[in-house]
Design an enzyme around this catalytic site. Structure first.
Site, PDB file in Angstrom:
ATOM      1  N   ALA A 103     -11.792  38.547 -53.605  1.00 20.83           N
ATOM      2  CA  ALA A 103     -11.560  38.712 -54.913  1.00 20.83           C
ATOM      3  C   ALA A 103     -11.633  37.059 -55.006  1.00 20.83           C
ATOM      4  O   ALA A 103     -11.699  36.308 -55.789  1.00 20.83           O
ATOM      5  CB  ALA A 103     -10.836  38.872 -55.821  1.00 20.83           C
ATOM      6  N   VAL A 104     -13.123  36.550 -54.188  1.00 21.04           N
ATOM      7  CA  VAL A 104     -13.720  35.432 -54.407  1.00 21.04           C
ATOM      8  C   VAL A 104     -13.759  35.018 -55.380  1.00 21.04           C
ATOM      9  O   VAL A 104     -14.040  33.749 -56.373  1.00 21.04           O
ATOM     10  CB  VAL A 104     -14.943  35.195 -52.857  1.00 21.04           C
ATOM     11  N   ASN A 149     -27.092  41.596 -56.208  1.00 23.85           N
ATOM     12  CA  ASN A 149     -26.095  41.870 -56.380  1.00 23.85           C
ATOM     13  C   ASN A 149     -25.856  42.344 -57.836  1.00 23.85           C
ATOM     14  O   ASN A 149     -25.814  41.588 -58.976  1.00 23.85           O
ATOM     15  CB  ASN A 149     -25.395  40.623 -56.248  1.00 23.85           C
ATOM     16  N   CYS A 185     -22.270  42.947 -60.743  1.00 19.61           N
ATOM     17  CA  CYS A 185     -21.804  41.903 -61.382  1.00 19.61           C
ATOM     18  C   CYS A 185     -21.167  43.021 -63.089  1.00 19.61           C
ATOM     19  O   CYS A 185     -21.902  43.758 -63.296  1.00 19.61           O
ATOM     20  CB  CYS A 185     -22.215  41.028 -61.324  1.00 19.61           C
ATOM     21  N   LYS A 228     -29.301  45.058 -53.935  1.00 18.63           N
ATOM     22  CA  LYS A 228     -27.722  45.677 -53.510  1.00 18.63           C
ATOM     23  C   LYS A 228     -27.049  46.697 -54.673  1.00 18.63           C
ATOM     24  O   LYS A 228     -26.524  46.436 -55.409  1.00 18.63           O
ATOM     25  CB  LYS A 228     -27.101  44.524 -52.935  1.00 18.63           C
ATOM     26  N   ILE A 244     -23.624  49.594 -48.372  1.00 20.54           N
ATOM     27  CA  ILE A 244     -22.968  49.139 -49.788  1.00 20.54           C
ATOM     28  C   ILE A 244     -22.301  47.987 -50.471  1.00 20.54           C
ATOM     29  O   ILE A 244     -21.799  47.712 -48.908  1.00 20.54           O
ATOM     30  CB  ILE A 244     -21.484  50.079 -49.862  1.00 20.54           C
ATOM     31  N   GLY A 288     -15.086  46.129 -43.718  1.00 22.00           N
ATOM     32  CA  GLY A 288     -14.214  46.106 -42.388  1.00 22.00           C
ATOM     33  C   GLY A 288     -14.617  47.273 -42.384  1.00 22.00           C
ATOM     34  O   GLY A 288     -14.987  49.089 -43.037  1.00 22.00           O
ATOM     35  N   GLY A 340     -21.652  47.883 -43.975  1.00 21.60           N
ATOM     36  CA  GLY A 340     -19.961  49.021 -44.411  1.00 21.60           C
ATOM     37  C   GLY A 340     -19.751  49.212 -42.786  1.00 21.60           C
ATOM     38  O   GLY A 340     -19.720  50.398 -43.228  1.00 21.60           O
ATOM     39  N   GLY A 341     -18.812  48.081 -42.403  1.00 23.64           N
ATOM     40  CA  GLY A 341     -17.615  48.719 -41.583  1.00 23.64           C
ATOM     41  C   GLY A 341     -18.056  48.821 -40.694  1.00 23.64           C
ATOM     42  O   GLY A 341     -17.939  49.567 -39.297  1.00 23.64           O
TER      43      GLY A 341
END
Length: 303
Positions: free
Chosen positions: A70-71, A127, A130, A165, A191, A217, A243-244
């Site tokens: 949650a940067v 992105n 948002c 994205k 994703i 991850g 994604g992963g």
């Protein structure tokens, strides 16, 4: 060696392996660990119109087979990027792509206009996860209308390759992908992170200061793979899968499902040289199976 080159709009990648925004800094930070010119594309840290402090700490948490972040898009704004960062990265001989975020359509447009004038930035990635502060905080990317609004506005001012994205936090991601395509996107990447949460049972408190955060991850791979497969069937523009992806086999699976290129994110924190290892692994796979070009496996899943 097989031909690993692919095209994303007008963008030619030497291989289909890219870095995901927010996991590879501005590229320069990794030059002691990996040959940057062997990466198909580097998507730099998210950039906004104005300086953003980001969220208070703690803003990262480890989860089983992944992590939460949650940067909060911490960055010094596009003007700082142009003046201080761009001169440092313009000599990197690969595709340098800027991830653009905003809290209003006008923010995206103004940021894209500024980046459009940078000769050595051939593409941007929007992105759209948002929140739209003018529409009650609902993210642009959770509705076809919200997606169309921001993509059309940016397309009107941005003349280079436009990647959008997509957020996975939706009921039907194909609807959003089709809206992006119809509004002028040259490609979609998916994703983005899944909304998640971690709790400290002893303290009876959320681990993150923001309570929820973006999960990434290995644990998210099956969801990402499914969505890439669905979107690749629904649109006629290149799909970038992420994604992963933790190794070459994951990357090949995404390409078989329909991805033209892939992005590596969380795995960069584990192994700074993972991008080159993945591209080498893809090449080995192609040679073992008798393929001369990576394009031969894009969408080659037999169902």
């Amino acid at each position: 060696m097989a031909d690993l080159s692919v095209n994303i709009g007008d963008l030619k990648l030497c291989n289909p392996v890219m870095t995901a925004s927010g996991t590879f800094g501005y590229g320069k930070e990794f030059e002691d660990f990996v040959d940057l010119e062997k990466i198909g594309g580097i998507i730099v840290k998210g950039t906004t119109l104005h300086h953003r402090e980001g969220n208070p700490y703690p803003r990262m948490a480890e989860t089983p087979m992944g992590m939460l972040n949650a940067v909060g898009l911490q960055n010094k704004g596009v003007d700082y990027f142009v003046e201080h960062i761009y001169p440092q990265i313009r000599d990197i001989h690969t595709n340098m792509i800027v991830n653009v975020s905003g809290s209003a359509v006008e923010d995206y447009v103004k940021t894209a206009e500024i980046i459009n004038d940078l000769d050595h930035i051939p593409a941007i990635e929007l992105n759209i996860s948002c929140p739209n502060v003018k529409q009650g905080g609902m993210a642009f990317g959770v509705s076809a209308c919200g997606c169309s609004e921001v993509v059309k506005a940016v397309r009107n001012v941005y003349k280079k390759t436009l990647i959008v994205k997509l957020s996975p936090n939706v009921t039907d991601i194909t609807e959003i992908a089709r809206a992006a395509e119809a509004s002028g996107a040259d490609s979609v990447s998916l994703i983005n992170t899944l909304l998640g949460m971690a709790v400290d049972a002893e303290k009876r408190r959320p681990v993150l200061s923001t309570i929820t955060g973006g999960m990434s991850g290995a644990a998210v791979k099956p969801i990402a793979l499914r969505m890439v497969w669905q979107v690749a069937k629904a649109v006629n523009i290149p799909v970038i899968g992420l994604g992963g992806i933790m190794g070459w086999k994951d990357a090949v699976e995404f390409m078989l499902a329909g991805a033209t290129a892939i992005q590596i994110g969380t795995a960069n924190f584990i192994d700074p040289a993972i991008t080159v290892k993945v591209s080498e692994g893809i090449n080995d796979y192609l040679e073992r199976h008798g393929y001369t070009s990576v394009k031969d496996i894009i969408g080659a899943l037999e169902v």
